[in-house]
Design an enzyme around this catalytic site. Structure first.
Site, PDB file in Angstrom:
ATOM      1  N   CYS A 139       0.847  -1.199   0.000  1.00 48.68           N
ATOM      2  CA  CYS A 139       0.000   0.000   0.000  1.00 48.68           C
ATOM      3  C   CYS A 139       0.880   1.245   0.000  1.00 48.68           C
ATOM      4  O   CYS A 139       0.585   2.225  -0.692  1.00 48.68           O
ATOM      5  CB  CYS A 139      -0.913   0.027   1.217  1.00 48.68           C
ATOM      6  SG  CYS A 139      -2.361  -1.028   1.074  1.00 48.68           S
TER       7      CYS A 139
ATOM      8  N   HIS B 219      -6.012  -2.274  -1.230  1.00 49.36           N
ATOM      9  CA  HIS B 219      -5.497  -3.357  -0.391  1.00 49.36           C
ATOM     10  C   HIS B 219      -6.474  -4.531  -0.348  1.00 49.36           C
ATOM     11  O   HIS B 219      -7.548  -4.436   0.249  1.00 49.36           O
ATOM     12  CB  HIS B 219      -5.266  -2.832   1.033  1.00 49.36           C
ATOM     13  CG  HIS B 219      -4.712  -3.864   1.957  1.00 49.36           C
ATOM     14  ND1 HIS B 219      -3.376  -4.162   2.018  1.00 49.36           N
ATOM     15  CD2 HIS B 219      -5.321  -4.689   2.850  1.00 49.36           C
ATOM     16  CE1 HIS B 219      -3.178  -5.119   2.906  1.00 49.36           C
ATOM     17  NE2 HIS B 219      -4.345  -5.462   3.425  1.00 49.36           N
TER      18      HIS B 219
ATOM     19  N   GLY C 136       4.055 -19.971   0.129  1.00 48.42           N
ATOM     20  CA  GLY C 136       5.120 -19.058   0.542  1.00 48.42           C
ATOM     21  C   GLY C 136       4.763 -17.592   0.439  1.00 48.42           C
ATOM     22  O   GLY C 136       5.647 -16.734   0.342  1.00 48.42           O
TER      23      GLY C 136
ATOM     24  N   THR D 286       4.323 -14.051   1.441  1.00 52.02           N
ATOM     25  CA  THR D 286       4.883 -13.301   2.577  1.00 52.02           C
ATOM     26  C   THR D 286       4.265 -11.916   2.718  1.00 52.02           C
ATOM     27  O   THR D 286       4.239 -11.368   3.819  1.00 52.02           O
ATOM     28  CB  THR D 286       6.410 -13.139   2.445  1.00 52.02           C
ATOM     29  OG1 THR D 286       6.703 -12.479   1.207  1.00 52.02           O
ATOM     30  CG2 THR D 286       7.113 -14.493   2.484  1.00 52.02           C
TER      31      THR D 286
ATOM     32  N   HIS E 100      -0.859  -8.566   0.486  1.00 57.73           N
ATOM     33  CA  HIS E 100      -1.512  -7.599  -0.421  1.00 57.73           C
ATOM     34  C   HIS E 100      -1.341  -8.254  -1.792  1.00 57.73           C
ATOM     35  O   HIS E 100      -0.192  -8.479  -2.223  1.00 57.73           O
ATOM     36  CB  HIS E 100      -0.796  -6.247  -0.322  1.00 57.73           C
ATOM     37  CG  HIS E 100      -1.316  -5.182  -1.250  1.00 57.73           C
ATOM     38  ND1 HIS E 100      -1.577  -3.893  -0.820  1.00 57.73           N
ATOM     39  CD2 HIS E 100      -1.571  -5.198  -2.587  1.00 57.73           C
ATOM     40  CE1 HIS E 100      -1.995  -3.167  -1.862  1.00 57.73           C
ATOM     41  NE2 HIS E 100      -1.991  -3.936  -2.941  1.00 57.73           N
TER      42      HIS E 100
ATOM     43  N   HIS F 169      -0.543  -9.709  -5.187  1.00 61.54           N
ATOM     44  CA  HIS F 169       0.481  -9.302  -6.158  1.00 61.54           C
ATOM     45  C   HIS F 169       0.744 -10.436  -7.134  1.00 61.54           C
ATOM     46  O   HIS F 169       0.769 -11.605  -6.765  1.00 61.54           O
ATOM     47  CB  HIS F 169       1.782  -8.893  -5.456  1.00 61.54           C
ATOM     48  CG  HIS F 169       2.297  -9.900  -4.481  1.00 61.54           C
ATOM     49  ND1 HIS F 169       1.788 -10.030  -3.204  1.00 61.54           N
ATOM     50  CD2 HIS F 169       3.262 -10.838  -4.592  1.00 61.54           C
ATOM     51  CE1 HIS F 169       2.423 -10.999  -2.581  1.00 61.54           C
ATOM     52  NE2 HIS F 169       3.318 -11.517  -3.394  1.00 61.54           N
TER      53      HIS F 169
HETATM   54  P1  5GP Z   1       5.351 -13.394  -1.986  1.00 61.84           P
HETATM   55  O1  5GP Z   1       6.338 -14.366  -1.428  1.00 61.84           O
HETATM   56  O2  5GP Z   1       4.453 -12.805  -0.929  1.00 61.84           O
HETATM   57  O3  5GP Z   1       4.602 -13.925  -3.165  1.00 61.84           O
HETATM   58  O4  5GP Z   1       6.224 -12.214  -2.599  1.00 61.84           O
HETATM   59  C1  5GP Z   1       6.503 -11.003  -1.990  1.00 61.84           C
HETATM   60  C2  5GP Z   1       7.597 -10.365  -2.799  1.00 61.84           C
HETATM   61  O5  5GP Z   1       7.693  -9.007  -2.429  1.00 61.84           O
HETATM   62  C3  5GP Z   1       8.977 -10.978  -2.575  1.00 61.84           C
HETATM   63  O6  5GP Z   1       9.491 -11.450  -3.821  1.00 61.84           O
HETATM   64  C4  5GP Z   1       9.799  -9.834  -1.993  1.00 61.84           C
HETATM   65  O7  5GP Z   1      11.135  -9.826  -2.449  1.00 61.84           O
HETATM   66  C5  5GP Z   1       9.035  -8.606  -2.465  1.00 61.84           C
HETATM   67  N1  5GP Z   1       9.132  -7.454  -1.579  1.00 61.84           N
HETATM   68  C6  5GP Z   1       8.917  -7.453  -0.233  1.00 61.84           C
HETATM   69  N2  5GP Z   1       9.078  -6.209   0.273  1.00 61.84           N
HETATM   70  C7  5GP Z   1       9.383  -5.408  -0.796  1.00 61.84           C
HETATM   71  C8  5GP Z   1       9.656  -4.003  -0.913  1.00 61.84           C
HETATM   72  O8  5GP Z   1       9.640  -3.237   0.059  1.00 61.84           O
HETATM   73  N3  5GP Z   1       9.926  -3.541  -2.157  1.00 61.84           N
HETATM   74  C9  5GP Z   1       9.937  -4.348  -3.262  1.00 61.84           C
HETATM   75  N4  5GP Z   1      10.233  -3.777  -4.425  1.00 61.84           N
HETATM   76  N5  5GP Z   1       9.682  -5.676  -3.180  1.00 61.84           N
HETATM   77  C10 5GP Z   1       9.405  -6.189  -1.965  1.00 61.84           C
HETATM   78 ZN    ZN Z   2      -1.821  -3.250   1.137  1.00 68.48          ZN
END
Ligand code: 5GP
Ligand code: ZN
Length: 116
Positions: free
Chosen positions: A9, A48, A95, A97, A100, A102
């Protein structure tokens, strides 16, 4: 709705820096901070939604918009003809993390299958 404690967000509201590659009224796309491939872009709704189910329930069209933006970005990043992967990680076993919604766009190298 926006959540000030949610990192995505904050990126969507331009309160936290990210390398933005695409933006419109509904979504924003930026480079992953910890890239898993030469091209690793995250496409997110500005609103969000903690999970895919929340997004699907509240605005089912947004998921199509994320997909359409990803296809456009893949062309711009020159991976459309080489090949790329689009991934939603949903929940613990996938996995996820950041809670939100994406969409990951990964490309620029040969990607193994099945994923780990
Ligand atoms: P998930 O594992 O939830 O599918 O992916 C989250 C992704 O967000 C990860 O690949 C991580 O590297 C990326 N990520 C987390 N925090 C940030 C941030 O503050 N900036 C950017 N550009 N990517 C982020
Ligand atoms: Zn959010």
């Amino acid at each position: 709705m926006s959540n000030s404690e949610c990192v995505f967000c904050r990126i969507g509201a331009r309160k936290l820096h990210a390398m933005v590659v695409h933006e419109d009224d509904d979504l924003i796309a930026f480079r992953d901070i910890n890239p898993q491939a030469p091209i690793h872009v995250l496409i997110i709704p500005k609103k969000h939604y903690p999970s895919l189910y929340d997004a699907h329930r509240e605005d089912p069209g947004i998921l199509g918009k994320l997909n359409a933006a990803a296809l456009q970005i893949a062309e711009k990043e020159r991976v459309a003809s080489r090949g790329f992967r689009l991934v939603f990680n949903h929940g613990d076993e996938a996995g996820q993390t950041v809670h939100h919604v994406h969409l990951h766009l990964l490309g620029g190298r040969a990607l193994r299958w099945p994923p780990g």
